[in-house]
Design a protein around this motif. Structure first.
Motif, PDB file in Angstrom:
ATOM      1  N   GLN A 272       0.801  -1.230   0.000  1.00 34.69           N
ATOM      2  CA  GLN A 272       0.000   0.000   0.000  1.00 34.69           C
ATOM      3  C   GLN A 272       0.831   1.277   0.000  1.00 34.69           C
ATOM      4  O   GLN A 272       0.566   2.210  -0.759  1.00 34.69           O
ATOM      5  CB  GLN A 272      -0.934   0.020   1.214  1.00 34.69           C
ATOM      6  N   ARG A 273       1.872   1.340   0.821  1.00 34.69           N
ATOM      7  CA  ARG A 273       2.638   2.576   0.913  1.00 34.69           C
ATOM      8  C   ARG A 273       3.320   2.916  -0.408  1.00 34.69           C
ATOM      9  O   ARG A 273       3.443   4.089  -0.756  1.00 34.69           O
ATOM     10  CB  ARG A 273       3.660   2.505   2.043  1.00 34.69           C
ATOM     11  N   HIS A 274       3.749   1.885  -1.161  1.00 36.93           N
ATOM     12  CA  HIS A 274       4.344   2.145  -2.468  1.00 36.93           C
ATOM     13  C   HIS A 274       3.293   2.661  -3.451  1.00 36.93           C
ATOM     14  O   HIS A 274       3.561   3.570  -4.242  1.00 36.93           O
ATOM     15  CB  HIS A 274       4.977   0.872  -3.018  1.00 36.93           C
ATOM     16  N   LEU A 275       2.110   2.086  -3.395  1.00 32.21           N
ATOM     17  CA  LEU A 275       1.039   2.496  -4.302  1.00 32.21           C
ATOM     18  C   LEU A 275       0.538   3.895  -3.961  1.00 32.21           C
ATOM     19  O   LEU A 275       0.230   4.692  -4.864  1.00 32.21           O
ATOM     20  CB  LEU A 275      -0.101   1.480  -4.254  1.00 32.21           C
ATOM     21  N   ASP A 276       0.470   4.215  -2.677  1.00 32.90           N
ATOM     22  CA  ASP A 276       0.077   5.566  -2.279  1.00 32.90           C
ATOM     23  C   ASP A 276       1.145   6.583  -2.685  1.00 32.90           C
ATOM     24  O   ASP A 276       0.835   7.720  -3.085  1.00 32.90           O
ATOM     25  CB  ASP A 276      -0.165   5.623  -0.770  1.00 32.90           C
ATOM     26  N   ASP A 277       2.405   6.187  -2.570  1.00 32.46           N
ATOM     27  CA  ASP A 277       3.502   7.039  -3.027  1.00 32.46           C
ATOM     28  C   ASP A 277       3.392   7.283  -4.527  1.00 32.46           C
ATOM     29  O   ASP A 277       3.568   8.404  -5.020  1.00 32.46           O
ATOM     30  CB  ASP A 277       4.828   6.368  -2.677  1.00 32.46           C
ATOM     31  N   LEU A 278       3.081   6.223  -5.274  1.00 33.45           N
ATOM     32  CA  LEU A 278       2.888   6.342  -6.714  1.00 33.45           C
ATOM     33  C   LEU A 278       1.777   7.337  -7.023  1.00 33.45           C
ATOM     34  O   LEU A 278       1.913   8.200  -7.916  1.00 33.45           O
ATOM     35  CB  LEU A 278       2.543   4.975  -7.299  1.00 33.45           C
ATOM     36  N   ALA A 279       0.671   7.234  -6.295  1.00 30.68           N
ATOM     37  CA  ALA A 279      -0.446   8.159  -6.508  1.00 30.68           C
ATOM     38  C   ALA A 279      -0.005   9.599  -6.293  1.00 30.68           C
ATOM     39  O   ALA A 279      -0.415  10.513  -7.024  1.00 30.68           O
ATOM     40  CB  ALA A 279      -1.599   7.805  -5.573  1.00 30.68           C
ATOM     41  N   GLY A 280       0.865   9.820  -5.294  1.00 31.91           N
ATOM     42  CA  GLY A 280       1.360  11.165  -5.050  1.00 31.91           C
ATOM     43  C   GLY A 280       2.146  11.713  -6.218  1.00 31.91           C
ATOM     44  O   GLY A 280       2.008  12.895  -6.581  1.00 31.91           O
ATOM     45  N   HIS A 281       2.957  10.883  -6.849  1.00 29.39           N
ATOM     46  CA  HIS A 281       3.712  11.334  -8.021  1.00 29.39           C
ATOM     47  C   HIS A 281       2.781  11.700  -9.177  1.00 29.39           C
ATOM     48  O   HIS A 281       3.049  12.642  -9.929  1.00 29.39           O
ATOM     49  CB  HIS A 281       4.690  10.248  -8.457  1.00 29.39           C
ATOM     50  N   VAL A 282       1.686  10.944  -9.308  1.00 28.61           N
ATOM     51  CA  VAL A 282       0.717  11.254 -10.364  1.00 28.61           C
ATOM     52  C   VAL A 282       0.021  12.581 -10.069  1.00 28.61           C
ATOM     53  O   VAL A 282      -0.084  13.453 -10.937  1.00 28.61           O
ATOM     54  CB  VAL A 282      -0.315  10.111 -10.490  1.00 28.61           C
ATOM     55  N   VAL A 283      -0.447  12.749  -8.849  1.00 30.54           N
ATOM     56  CA  VAL A 283      -1.165  13.965  -8.469  1.00 30.54           C
ATOM     57  C   VAL A 283      -0.275  15.204  -8.626  1.00 30.54           C
ATOM     58  O   VAL A 283      -0.732  16.268  -9.057  1.00 30.54           O
ATOM     59  CB  VAL A 283      -1.687  13.847  -7.020  1.00 30.54           C
ATOM     60  N   GLU A 284       1.012  15.053  -8.305  1.00 33.45           N
ATOM     61  CA  GLU A 284       1.936  16.183  -8.373  1.00 33.45           C
ATOM     62  C   GLU A 284       2.492  16.427  -9.763  1.00 33.45           C
ATOM     63  O   GLU A 284       3.302  17.342  -9.957  1.00 33.45           O
ATOM     64  CB  GLU A 284       3.072  15.950  -7.376  1.00 33.45           C
ATOM     65  N   GLY A 285       2.062  15.610 -10.741  1.00 35.87           N
ATOM     66  CA  GLY A 285       2.450  15.840 -12.122  1.00 35.87           C
ATOM     67  C   GLY A 285       3.807  15.298 -12.517  1.00 35.87           C
ATOM     68  O   GLY A 285       4.292  15.592 -13.618  1.00 35.87           O
ATOM     69  N   ARG A 286       4.429  14.489 -11.670  1.00 36.93           N
ATOM     70  CA  ARG A 286       5.735  13.925 -12.007  1.00 36.93           C
ATOM     71  C   ARG A 286       5.623  12.728 -12.941  1.00 36.93           C
ATOM     72  O   ARG A 286       6.594  12.363 -13.602  1.00 36.93           O
ATOM     73  CB  ARG A 286       6.460  13.478 -10.734  1.00 36.93           C
ATOM     74  N   LEU A 287       4.460  12.110 -12.975  1.00 32.08           N
ATOM     75  CA  LEU A 287       4.300  10.843 -13.688  1.00 32.08           C
ATOM     76  C   LEU A 287       2.923  10.783 -14.323  1.00 32.08           C
ATOM     77  O   LEU A 287       1.922  11.134 -13.691  1.00 32.08           O
ATOM     78  CB  LEU A 287       4.472   9.682 -12.697  1.00 32.08           C
ATOM     79  N   ARG A 288       2.888  10.332 -15.560  1.00 31.35           N
ATOM     80  CA  ARG A 288       1.609  10.147 -16.250  1.00 31.35           C
ATOM     81  C   ARG A 288       1.608   8.779 -16.927  1.00 31.35           C
ATOM     82  O   ARG A 288       2.661   8.259 -17.293  1.00 31.35           O
ATOM     83  CB  ARG A 288       1.377  11.249 -17.286  1.00 31.35           C
ATOM     84  N   PRO A 289       0.433   8.195 -17.099  1.00 32.85           N
ATOM     85  CA  PRO A 289       0.383   6.882 -17.746  1.00 32.85           C
ATOM     86  C   PRO A 289       0.702   6.981 -19.222  1.00 32.85           C
ATOM     87  O   PRO A 289       0.322   7.944 -19.889  1.00 32.85           O
ATOM     88  CB  PRO A 289      -1.061   6.423 -17.515  1.00 32.85           C
ATOM     89  N   ALA A 290       1.421   5.987 -19.727  1.00 38.38           N
ATOM     90  CA  ALA A 290       1.739   5.900 -21.147  1.00 38.38           C
ATOM     91  C   ALA A 290       1.148   4.601 -21.669  1.00 38.38           C
ATOM     92  O   ALA A 290       1.668   3.518 -21.400  1.00 38.38           O
ATOM     93  CB  ALA A 290       3.241   5.940 -21.368  1.00 38.38           C
ATOM     94  N   VAL A 291       0.044   4.698 -22.394  1.00 44.51           N
ATOM     95  CA  VAL A 291      -0.665   3.528 -22.913  1.00 44.51           C
ATOM     96  C   VAL A 291      -0.441   3.452 -24.410  1.00 44.51           C
ATOM     97  O   VAL A 291      -0.772   4.393 -25.141  1.00 44.51           O
ATOM     98  CB  VAL A 291      -2.174   3.598 -22.599  1.00 44.51           C
ATOM     99  N   ASP A 292       0.127   2.346 -24.868  1.00 47.77           N
ATOM    100  CA  ASP A 292       0.330   2.139 -26.298  1.00 47.77           C
ATOM    101  C   ASP A 292      -0.982   1.772 -26.971  1.00 47.77           C
ATOM    102  O   ASP A 292      -1.470   2.470 -27.854  1.00 47.77           O
ATOM    103  CB  ASP A 292       1.374   1.044 -26.510  1.00 47.77           C
ATOM    104  N   THR A 293      -1.590   0.654 -26.541  1.00 45.61           N
ATOM    105  CA  THR A 293      -2.813   0.130 -27.152  1.00 45.61           C
ATOM    106  C   THR A 293      -3.662  -0.513 -26.064  1.00 45.61           C
ATOM    107  O   THR A 293      -3.123  -1.109 -25.131  1.00 45.61           O
ATOM    108  CB  THR A 293      -2.489  -0.924 -28.234  1.00 45.61           C
TER     109      THR A 293
END
Length: 321
Positions: A272-293
């Motif tokens: 959970q703590r890793h996933l919540d940390d990941l969510a923080g990076h998304v919310v703060e604009g450091r990371l966005r999903p890259a979907v090919d197909t």
């Protein structure tokens, strides 16, 4: 229709993508401390390809049918006893644990509550399925190598599922990022934030220069890339040579005997703590999903075939419902 059953992707023998099919299996019930997630999407990962082909049969054995699917997004459908942190209807994501094997390529999955986190508001659940494995990049760069602002970072396999996240996060952490990828994907990795994008087939490792951190997602040629490290440099790999895994393991084991400049192997196992940390990076604009197909569940085999062919930009995602 019997609601005790659900669709799932199965295979009854090792082989190529064509061994995959959609069948029906019993729907799981959440045990104590678990949550039942109605799966909306999952991504295709290299470890699944290795397992399905039989390259990991010493671990996966010969009991069939076997399942695929490592990560997932969806909504909480039911709670086991003691899983009070979450509520039915919560939008969640997660990665199955090392002891759980595969199985998220299905309409439902039961997982320990500590292995899921909440998906940030506003993030589409199908696109979000490209991100759970990005916890590997966060942990490898920030925690395992201690990447610092101003350092030079080399990312191998920069257009892939973990590599694209490493490029984005390396830039966000203040590093100077060099991305190795196929020629057709150089503009893609530049768009992710790479300061320098290089066709991996047109340059020798020795000609790339020196780096403080090397992030490897490929697993081949590790000694050549280790030689690129500056004094005090760190290298982490999340992959083994698919054709010679024993050679990779031997090299990594020998590297544990060395101090500075040793190669570290890292395998993501987020909670959970890793996933919540990941969510923080998304919310703060450091990371966005890259979907090919995006593929439908019935075309999971096509998604496996596409990943095996190479050239992915981000992740291949499979929509379940």
């Amino acid at each position: 229709m019997d609601d005790r059953m659900m669709k799932a992707v199965l295979y009854d023998r090792y082989g190529g993508p064509d061994v995959l099919s959609v069948g029906r299996v019993p729907r799981p019930e959440p045990a104590s401390g678990e949550v039942l997630v109605k799966v909306r999407a999952f991504s295709v990962n290299g470890a699944e390809l290795a397992a399905r082909s039989g390259r990991l049969r010493l671990l996966t054995g010969r009991r069939f049918p076997q399942r695929v699917g490592l990560d997932f997004t969806g909504e909480v459908a039911a709670l086991g006893a003691g899983a009070a942190r979450l509520a039915v209807g919560d939008r969640v994501w997660g990665v199955l644990g090392r002891t759980s094997g595969f199985g998220s390529a299905a309409e439902y999955v039961a997982v320990p509550a500590e292995r899921v986190g909440r998906v940030p508001d506003g993030l589409d659940l199908v696109e979000a399925a490209a991100l759970p494995v990005a916890t590997t990049a966060v942990t490898a760069l920030r925690d395992s190598t201690g990447l610092r602002p101003g350092e030079r970072l080399l990312v191998r396999g920069a257009a892939g599922g973990v590599g694209n996240a490493a490029v984005q996060l390396g830039r966000a952490f203040g590093a100077e990022v060099t991305a190795l990828a196929r020629a057709a994907n150089l503009d893609f990795v530049r768009g992710l934030g790479a300061h320098r994008a290089v066709d991996h087939r047109s340059v020798r490792p020795a000609d790339l220069g020196r780096f403080d951190v090397v992030m490897d997602t490929v697993g081949t040629g590790l000694p050549a890339f280790r030689r690129l490290l500056n004094p005090g440099g760190r290298m982490v790999t999340i992959a083994l040579d698919p054709e010679h895994p024993a050679v990779s393991l031997g090299y990594l084991a020998a590297g544990l005997l060395h101090g500075r400049g040793r190669v570290r192997f890292f395998s993501g196992n987020p909670v959970q703590r890793h996933l919540d940390d990941l969510a923080g990076h998304v919310v703060e604009g450091r990371l966005r999903p890259a979907v090919d197909t995006v593929f439908p569940l019935e075309e999971t085999a096509a998604a496996h075939r596409a990943l095996e062919a190479g050239g992915v930009r981000g992740k291949y995602v499979v929509r379940v419902a």
